[in-house]
Write an enzyme that holds these catalytic residues in place. Structure first.
Site, mmCIF file in Angstrom:
data_model
loop_
_atom_site.group_PDB
_atom_site.id
_atom_site.type_symbol
_atom_site.label_atom_id
_atom_site.label_comp_id
_atom_site.label_asym_id
_atom_site.label_seq_id
_atom_site.Cartn_x
_atom_site.Cartn_y
_atom_site.Cartn_z
ATOM 1 N N ASP A 49 0.735 -0.509 -0.075
ATOM 2 C CA ASP A 49 0.280 0.068 -0.046
ATOM 3 C C ASP A 49 1.233 1.600 0.413
ATOM 4 O O ASP A 49 0.538 1.887 0.163
ATOM 5 C CB ASP A 49 -0.707 -0.107 1.240
ATOM 6 C CG ASP A 49 -0.675 0.288 3.446
ATOM 7 O OD1 ASP A 49 1.110 -0.054 2.456
ATOM 8 O OD2 ASP A 49 -1.287 0.064 3.119
ATOM 9 N N SER A 50 2.320 1.021 0.041
ATOM 10 C CA SER A 50 2.999 1.932 -0.188
ATOM 11 C C SER A 50 2.685 3.428 -1.297
ATOM 12 O O SER A 50 3.706 4.093 -1.586
ATOM 13 C CB SER A 50 4.369 1.593 -0.363
ATOM 14 O OG SER A 50 4.343 0.510 -1.457
ATOM 15 N N LYS A 118 -1.142 -9.159 2.898
ATOM 16 C CA LYS A 118 -0.919 -9.104 3.489
ATOM 17 C C LYS A 118 -1.277 -8.630 4.521
ATOM 18 O O LYS A 118 -2.420 -7.347 4.360
ATOM 19 C CB LYS A 118 0.583 -8.105 3.686
ATOM 20 C CG LYS A 118 1.661 -7.723 5.089
ATOM 21 C CD LYS A 118 2.455 -7.038 4.508
ATOM 22 C CE LYS A 118 3.334 -6.148 3.623
ATOM 23 N NZ LYS A 118 2.619 -4.648 4.703
ATOM 24 N N GLU A 120 -1.787 -5.351 8.857
ATOM 25 C CA GLU A 120 -0.632 -5.141 9.455
ATOM 26 C C GLU A 120 -1.528 -5.806 10.827
ATOM 27 O O GLU A 120 -2.635 -5.527 11.015
ATOM 28 C CB GLU A 120 -0.017 -3.618 9.258
ATOM 29 C CG GLU A 120 0.367 -3.232 8.102
ATOM 30 C CD GLU A 120 0.097 -1.655 8.079
ATOM 31 O OE1 GLU A 120 -0.001 -0.722 8.920
ATOM 32 O OE2 GLU A 120 0.967 -0.694 7.131
ATOM 33 N N GLU A 187 9.142 -4.312 10.337
ATOM 34 C CA GLU A 187 9.461 -2.961 9.562
ATOM 35 C C GLU A 187 10.170 -1.970 11.222
ATOM 36 O O GLU A 187 9.516 -1.967 11.771
ATOM 37 C CB GLU A 187 8.894 -2.517 9.601
ATOM 38 C CG GLU A 187 8.950 -0.798 8.586
ATOM 39 C CD GLU A 187 7.990 -0.553 7.334
ATOM 40 O OE1 GLU A 187 7.055 -1.504 7.219
ATOM 41 O OE2 GLU A 187 8.366 0.353 7.540
HETATM 42 O O1 KIV Z 1 3.281 -1.067 1.424
HETATM 43 C C1 KIV Z 1 4.597 -1.862 1.813
HETATM 44 O O2 KIV Z 1 5.166 -1.206 0.567
HETATM 45 C C2 KIV Z 1 4.960 -2.618 3.161
HETATM 46 C C3 KIV Z 1 7.284 -2.822 3.140
HETATM 47 C C4 KIV Z 1 7.217 -1.344 3.253
HETATM 48 C C5 KIV Z 1 6.802 -4.264 3.988
HETATM 49 O O3 KIV Z 1 3.858 -2.810 3.622
#
Ligand code: KIV
Length: 275
Positions: A49-50, A118, A120, A187
């Site tokens: 989600d980055s 994924k 969090e 992280e």
């Molecule tokens: O959103 C992302 O890119 C991530 C990574 C930094 C692990 O969660």
């Protein structure tokens, strides 16, 4: 006769089986073209989600939607053949209940064809992770610094730098492993803590700003390519593409203004008439 060689995509159980073995190579990608390159080298491609920051210039990942993740997840699946593609569940798409998490994760799996999602959060997500895994959704967990919680934690600071603070990170990591996650991103935590977490769990830890002792490493692709204007301390820039792109675009602008581009090699001539 044509022989088709089937390329087998890595699965969540393949990644789980790598605990304690050769380190897992993981990077983020949001596009077909970068996915195609990463696929030659990576075990896991994360559609993170980055993308909110990298593709859309957002300040945080909070505004990212499920639709954005599905669209880019699909692009990465089209561009890759071998790596396990994991798609991030965005903020607000899984925290309300385990049922909400399952239904949205099922949408991601069905609409992108990816191999896992994924989420969090540690202990607080354990029940949800167990519910999803029992129903056929492979889950990668994410502990330590959890960027979607930015409005509660206040800043993107490294975690666990006081030993007195370690217990909650250990509880979080053990809880997600116990719940059935096939791996866990760790992280921005102090190096000795990341080392300890890796030794404590039976699933692979994927470090980002964590420790070389983790079972794998992940970085945001644009950060390591030198395309992001600001990067955290833990990012190593393996190249600096920004100036090369700047130079190429500047040359293009000069040539367009001078009518030097397109040249003879880049235009279509008329068909020659047969006499
Ligand atoms: O959103 C992302 O890119 C991530 C990574 C930094 C692990 O969660």
């Amino acid at each position: 006769m044509s022989v088709q060689q089937e390329i087998k995509r890595l699965t969540a159980p393949d990644i789980l089986a790598r605990k304690g073995g050769e380190p897992l190579v993981c990077l983020t990608s949001y596009h077909a073209h970068t996915a195609r390159i990463l696929d030659q080298h990576c075990d896991v491609i994360l559609v993170g989600d980055s993308l909110g920051m990298v593709m859309h210039g957002l300040e945080t990942t909070v505004p990212v939607t499920l639709e954005m993740m599905i669209l880019q997840g699909l692009a990465v699946m089209r561009g890759s053949k071998r790596a396990l593609v994991v798609v991030d569940m965005p903020f607000g798409s899984y925290e309300a209940s385990k049922e909400q998490a399952f239904l949205n994760a099922a949408r991601v799996l069905k609409e992108t064809g990816c191999g896992a999602v994924k989420v969090e959060g540690g202990k607080r997500m354990a029940e949800t992770i167990a519910f999803m895994v029992e129903r056929g959704v492979p889950v990668m967990a994410h502990v330590g610094l959890t960027p979607q919680a930015i409005n509660v934690i206040g800043s993107f600071r490294a975690q666990g730098r006081e030993e007195s603070d370690w217990a909650r990170f250990e509880e979080d990591t053990l809880a997600v492993a116990e719940a059935g996650a096939f791996s866990v991103v760790v992280e921005a935590v102090a190096e000795p803590l990341a080392r300890k977490l890796t030794a404590a769990v039976r699933i692979p830890t994927i470090g980002i700003g964590a420790s070389a002792a983790c079972d794998g490493q992940i970085l945001v692709l644009e950060d390591m390519l030198g395309l992001s204007p600001r990067v955290p301390k833990f990012v190593k820039r393996y190249t600096d593409l920004g100036p090369s792109i700047d130079k190429a675009v500047a040359n293009y602008a000069v040539e367009v203004r001078a009518r030097a581009f397109p040249g003879a090699a880049h235009v279509y001539a008329m068909k020659t008439k047969k006499l």
